[in-house]
Write a protein that holds these residues in place. Structure first.
Motif, short mmCIF file in Angstrom:
data_model
loop_
_atom_site.label_atom_id
_atom_site.label_comp_id
_atom_site.label_asym_id
_atom_site.label_seq_id
_atom_site.Cartn_x
_atom_site.Cartn_y
_atom_site.Cartn_z
N PHE A 47 0.87 -1.18 -0.05
CA PHE A 47 0.02 -0.07 -0.19
C PHE A 47 0.95 1.26 0.08
CE2 PHE A 47 -3.69 -2.52 1.43
CZ PHE A 47 -4.63 -1.98 0.56
N TRP A 52 -0.65 3.00 -5.29
CA TRP A 52 -2.16 3.39 -4.54
C TRP A 52 -2.05 5.02 -4.72
CZ3 TRP A 52 -5.51 -0.08 -3.88
CH2 TRP A 52 -5.18 -1.45 -4.14
N GLU A 57 -10.45 4.23 -3.26
CA GLU A 57 -10.36 3.16 -1.88
C GLU A 57 -10.77 2.07 -2.40
OE1 GLU A 57 -11.55 2.74 2.83
OE2 GLU A 57 -12.23 4.49 1.58
N SER A 60 -13.19 -4.45 -0.04
CA SER A 60 -12.79 -5.74 0.66
C SER A 60 -12.71 -7.00 -0.21
CB SER A 60 -13.47 -5.97 1.92
OG SER A 60 -14.78 -6.26 1.49
N LEU A 63 -9.63 -6.95 -2.85
CA LEU A 63 -8.24 -7.19 -2.18
C LEU A 63 -7.82 -8.43 -2.73
CD1 LEU A 63 -8.61 -5.43 1.34
CD2 LEU A 63 -7.17 -4.51 -0.85
N THR A 69 -5.67 -7.41 3.08
CA THR A 69 -6.94 -7.16 3.77
C THR A 69 -6.48 -6.72 5.23
OG1 THR A 69 -8.19 -8.85 2.82
CG2 THR A 69 -8.88 -7.97 5.26
N LYS A 72 -4.83 -3.11 5.00
CA LYS A 72 -5.88 -2.20 4.69
C LYS A 72 -6.66 -1.78 5.95
CE LYS A 72 -9.09 0.30 2.33
NZ LYS A 72 -9.91 0.62 3.44
N VAL A 75 -4.69 0.76 7.29
CA VAL A 75 -4.70 2.27 6.73
C VAL A 75 -6.02 3.07 7.56
CG1 VAL A 75 -5.67 3.28 4.66
CG2 VAL A 75 -3.80 1.68 4.75
N ASP A 76 -7.02 1.96 7.50
CA ASP A 76 -8.17 2.58 8.45
C ASP A 76 -8.14 2.98 9.66
OD1 ASP A 76 -9.54 1.74 5.98
OD2 ASP A 76 -10.52 -0.29 6.88
N TRP A 81 -8.91 6.35 4.30
CA TRP A 81 -7.93 6.62 2.88
C TRP A 81 -7.60 7.97 2.62
CZ3 TRP A 81 -6.09 2.56 0.40
CH2 TRP A 81 -5.74 2.68 -0.70
#
Length: 260
Positions: A47, A52, A57, A60, A63, A69, A72, A75-76, A81
């Protein structure tokens, strides 16, 4: 003979621009005992790369694997995002100030490599195409001003992940824990089977419908159950575990036809 004692010299940890949990307690402890960190996940599964930047965004369902997953979710936790895109843009700006083909991933690696107590970095080169960028990242040195810019941005923007190192992953009913695989030192054993059974039970408890993401999750569980038949520990499963394995395989088959 004199008694031999062995101490820790390096500690393998998850550490990146979007996951700095080790800095709260682990880095001071390592500094105190002269232990170096050996970070993995520095690129957050890819990522933290130019791929990216300016991208929408991902859902799920799109991915490709469990690793993406997992990262990500980080990232959350980091701030979402939008905040992540601002981080990528900053890294791209810093990369542009360096000669050659310097990219976002190079900056992400160099920043962590120059942090306190970091003794080395684990980078996976899945193909020959990654070797050049891996070597380039190893040779990049950021200036103190560049490190300062990134650090200031992180202080202003970063919302998480909160807690101690691996705290989120230890919560097995949480978003992070649900995608983790535990007891990997006992793959295909009774303990491993009990872990899969718990994941299926948790899914049933929290899901009333089965969308495409849930279908993928169930299919992965089904494949994991199938792998028991080919594992070295299969013949060592207890009779009860053998019955549980067959029951779980039937359950997955029953759940999947209701998927969309």
């Amino acid at each position: 003979m004199s008694k031999l004692t062995f101490g820790f010299t390096q500690l393998q940890v998850q550490y990146s621009l979007i996951d700095s949990r080790v800095e709260a307690h682990l880095v001071p402890l390592c500094r105190q005992h002269d232990v170096k960190l050996l970070p993995y996940g520095v690129l957050a599964g890819g990522f933290l790369s130019d791929r990216w930047l300016h991208q929408e965004e991902p859902s799920s369902q799109t991915l490709e694997n469990r690793s993406l997953t997992k990262y990500k979710l980080m990232v959350d936790e980091f701030g979402g995002w939008g905040a992540f895109q601002h981080l990528l843009a900053l890294c791209r700006e810093i990369a542009d100030s360096h000669r050659g083909d310097c990219g976002i991933s190079d900056v992400a690696v160099a920043y962590i490599a120059q942090q306190d107590c970091v003794g080395g970095i684990i980078l996976g080169a899945r193909s020959k195409a990654h070797i050049g960028s891996t070597l380039r990242a190893a040779n990049l040195k950021l200036t103190s001003q560049e490190i300062g810019r990134i650090s200031q941005f992180l202080c202003r923007t970063r919302q998480g992940p909160a807690g101690d190192f691996y705290e989120l992953e230890r919560e097995r009913k949480g978003r992070h824990g649900q995608i983790m695989r535990y007891n990997l030192n006992r793959v295909h054993s009774d303990v491993h089977l009990a872990e899969v059974q718990a994941r299926i039970a948790l899914w049933e408890e929290e899901n009333t419908t089965c969308d495409s993401a849930a279908r993928t999750f169930l299919q992965q569980l089904g494949e994991e159950l199938q792998s028991f038949h080919h594992g070295s520990e299969y013949g060592k499963l207890s009779q009860q575990s053998g019955e549980t394995l067959r029951a779980l395989e039937k359950k997955i088959v029953q759940l999947l036809p209701t998927s969309i």
